[in-house]
Scaffold this active site. Structure first.
Site, PDB file in Angstrom:
ATOM      1  CG  HIS A 173       9.813 -22.394 -87.699  1.00 15.94           C
ATOM      2  ND1 HIS A 173       9.562 -21.785 -88.951  1.00 15.94           N
ATOM      3  CD2 HIS A 173      11.354 -22.557 -87.798  1.00 15.94           C
ATOM      4  CE1 HIS A 173      10.893 -21.375 -89.498  1.00 15.94           C
ATOM      5  NE2 HIS A 173      11.767 -21.847 -88.783  1.00 15.94           N
ATOM      6  CG  ASN A 221      11.253 -22.640 -96.062  1.00 13.52           C
ATOM      7  OD1 ASN A 221      10.280 -21.883 -96.615  1.00 13.52           O
ATOM      8  ND2 ASN A 221      11.298 -22.817 -94.678  1.00 13.52           N
ATOM      9  CD  GLU A 263      12.237 -20.126 -93.769  1.00 11.53           C
ATOM     10  OE1 GLU A 263      13.308 -20.078 -93.827  1.00 11.53           O
ATOM     11  OE2 GLU A 263      11.398 -20.650 -92.770  1.00 11.53           O
ATOM     12  CD  GLU A 295      13.811 -24.919 -93.572  1.00 11.59           C
ATOM     13  OE1 GLU A 295      14.701 -25.441 -92.730  1.00 11.59           O
ATOM     14  OE2 GLU A 295      13.848 -23.810 -93.988  1.00 11.59           O
ATOM     15  CE1 TYR A 304      17.236 -18.483 -96.432  1.00 15.34           C
ATOM     16  CE2 TYR A 304      15.932 -20.718 -96.308  1.00 15.34           C
ATOM     17  CZ  TYR A 304      15.919 -19.204 -95.926  1.00 15.34           C
ATOM     18  OH  TYR A 304      15.257 -18.838 -95.114  1.00 15.34           O
ATOM     19  NE  ARG A 324       6.111 -20.270 -93.264  1.00 14.03           N
ATOM     20  CZ  ARG A 324       7.391 -20.782 -92.674  1.00 14.03           C
ATOM     21  NH1 ARG A 324       8.649 -20.174 -93.392  1.00 14.03           N
ATOM     22  NH2 ARG A 324       7.530 -21.924 -92.405  1.00 14.03           N
TER      23      ARG A 324
HETATM   24  O1  IFM Z   1      16.585 -19.190 -90.106  1.00 12.57           O
HETATM   25  C1  IFM Z   1      16.131 -20.326 -90.617  1.00 12.57           C
HETATM   26  C2  IFM Z   1      14.675 -20.755 -90.663  1.00 12.57           C
HETATM   27  O2  IFM Z   1      14.361 -20.771 -89.356  1.00 12.57           O
HETATM   28  C3  IFM Z   1      14.252 -21.925 -91.412  1.00 12.57           C
HETATM   29  N1  IFM Z   1      14.957 -21.897 -92.687  1.00 12.57           N
HETATM   30  C4  IFM Z   1      16.281 -21.194 -92.876  1.00 12.57           C
HETATM   31  C5  IFM Z   1      16.597 -20.078 -92.144  1.00 12.57           C
HETATM   32  C6  IFM Z   1      17.896 -19.654 -92.344  1.00 12.57           C
HETATM   33  O3  IFM Z   1      18.946 -20.603 -91.729  1.00 12.57           O
END
Ligand code: IFM
Length: 452
Positions: A122, A292, A359, A167, A294, A78
């Site tokens: 992005h 995405n 992500e 995002e 985290y 990606r």
């Molecule tokens: O680096 C970023 C990415 O560009 C978008 N999602 C989160 C990642 C980590 O912060």
């Protein structure tokens, strides 16, 4: 050894990157400036004072980087396309030399048997458009459609999977309200305008992408939102935060409406933004949703602070870390169950859309050993535990079709500069030497086995 968990046949294993974070070569072949060039060159904006001018020099080293991806056995890669390479002033002439780069990249992926998954946006908006109001202007969506058409005319015959936006929540709320990202504005009304115009941009390019055979989706940042305590106030705050963080983009796209409570809370701030027919267009079917993921977000109810320098502080909640939760170098909590629980809840709310984890990853303070190797047990553990969470979600019936590690390479982590390393491949910036970390070797094993 715990039993290995096998993923479904055809599960896509990938890694992700983004143009401004890795390419460098900001003046090459007619590229115009983006909001991130201007922002990163503004003193005080980036923690270590760095810029994306050189980054990983991927613009010149792409072939070796794709070799690394191939060595990991990845099915898919990606990447994002830089709008200012394709249309340097945002909505003027198409720069063929900019498209040539992505043409080489796509062919290079296909030659290596790796599926290109291209993201159109992005975060690197051409600065010329920002000078005319940026995403707060409705016309930005039309400019985005022109750009998308130029990209599709050139690459549409070979890219099998497109992501319209990455995002958009971060683009809108961190870029236009908190101001911690480019363009660095601090105005909540602008952020709400930007969020709607990003949704409109997504809607405008869907029919263009539908002229190809490709699968098309959008990528949203999501979090498992929980109340910090069991108090009614915290539970109420968490519901609102969930709508703001997870619903503000997903609901218009997947349901055709903004989330009720949050929209009511914004009230007159939304006046005049949404026009007749917008939500219907935004609600056009997509083939998959990119998520995405985290962190889990623990939310406490607070009194909104209208006098804060961050307009987001007007919202009546704050994220707070519970005691004892381990954190990454970003200070982000490591709670893999949050990914499983989020996926199960999301899929219950939106049962018919296949999910790609576009992500997931973590930053740690890596050290390079005397022999040049990089052992990163925390990143490896994060990777494994989050893949176990994905597997558990699949076992519970969630339709997850693939996983992309963030990131293939250490890179420019936006306002954090180069200090925060998310790569499974280490980059020594002065020499640009690449070294796969132990986590990359572990990921290659998982990919080969289709199991964790
Ligand atoms: O680096 C970023 C990415 O560009 C978008 N999602 C989160 C990642 C980590 O912060």
């Amino acid at each position: 050894m715990p039993p290995s968990r096998t993923f479904p046949d055809g599960f896509a294993w990938g890694a992700a990157t983004a143009s401004y974070q890795i390419e460098g070569a900001v003046d090459a072949d007619g590229r115009g400036p983006s909001i991130w060039d201007v922002f990163s060159h503004t003193p005080g904006r980036i923690r270590d004072g760095s810029t994306g001018d050189v980054a990983c020099d991927h613009y010149h080293r792409w072939a070796a980087d794709l070799d690394l991806a191939a060595q990991l056995g990845l099915d898919a890669y990606r990447f994002s396309i830089a709008w200012p390479r394709v249309i340097p002033d945002g909505d003027g002439d198409v720069n063929v030399r900019g498209l040539d780069f992505y043409d080489r990249l796509v062919d290079g992926l296909l030659e290596r048997g790796i599926r290109p998954v291209a993201t159109l946006y992005h975060w690197d908006l051409p600065q010329a458009l920002e000078d005319r109001g940026g995403w707060a202007e409705r016309s930005a969506a039309d400019a985005f459609a022109r750009y998308a058409q130029a990209v599709v005319d050139r690459l549409g015959d070979r890219v099998p999977q497109w992501i319209t936006l990455n995002e958009p929540w971060v683009s809108a709320f961190v870029g236009y309200a908190s101001g911690r990202h480019a363009p660095g504005r601090t105005n909540l009304r602008d952020a709400l305008l930007a969020s709607h115009h990003l949704l409109l941009a997504h809607a405008r390019v869907m029919p263009i992408l539908r002229t190809t055979e490709a699968r098309v989706g959008v990528t949203l940042n999501v979090s498992h939102v929980l109340p910090l305590t069991d108090s009614p106030a915290d539970r109420d705050a968490a519901e609102l935060a969930d709508e703001q963080v997870n619903g503000w983009f997903a609901d218009p796209i997947l349901r055709g409406s903004y989330p009720d409570r949050m929209a009511a809370w914004y009230g007159s701030l939304l006046d005049g933004i949404v026009r007749h027919g917008d939500l219907e267009a935004i609600h056009a079917p997509i083939d998959f949703i990119g998520l995405n993921y985290y962190v889990r977000t623990h939310v406490r109810a607070v009194r909104g602070d209208a006098s804060s320098s961050d307009p987001m502080d007007v919202l009546p909640y704050r994220a707070e870390l519970p005691d004892g939760v381990p954190t990454t170098a970003m200070g982000w909590p490591v709670e893999p169950d949050g990914l499983r629980d989020f996926l199960i809840a999301f899929s219950a709310s939106h049962p018919h859309v296949p999910i790609l984890i576009t992500e997931n990853g973590s930053a740690w303070d890596d050290t390079v050993a005397a022999d040049g190797s990089v052992d990163d047990p925390e990143r490896t553990a994060y990777l494994e535990s989050h893949l176990v969470a994905v597997h558990e979600a699949i076992a519970a019936g969630v339709d997850v079709r693939g996983y992309f590690a963030w990131s293939l390479l250490d890179n420019f982590e936006w306002a954090e500069g180069y200090a925060k390393r998310f790569g499974i491949v280490h980059v020594d910036y002065p020499t640009q030497r690449r070294t796969p970390k132990a986590s990359a070797r572990r990921y290659a094993e998982i990919v080969a086995a289709n199991a964790v």
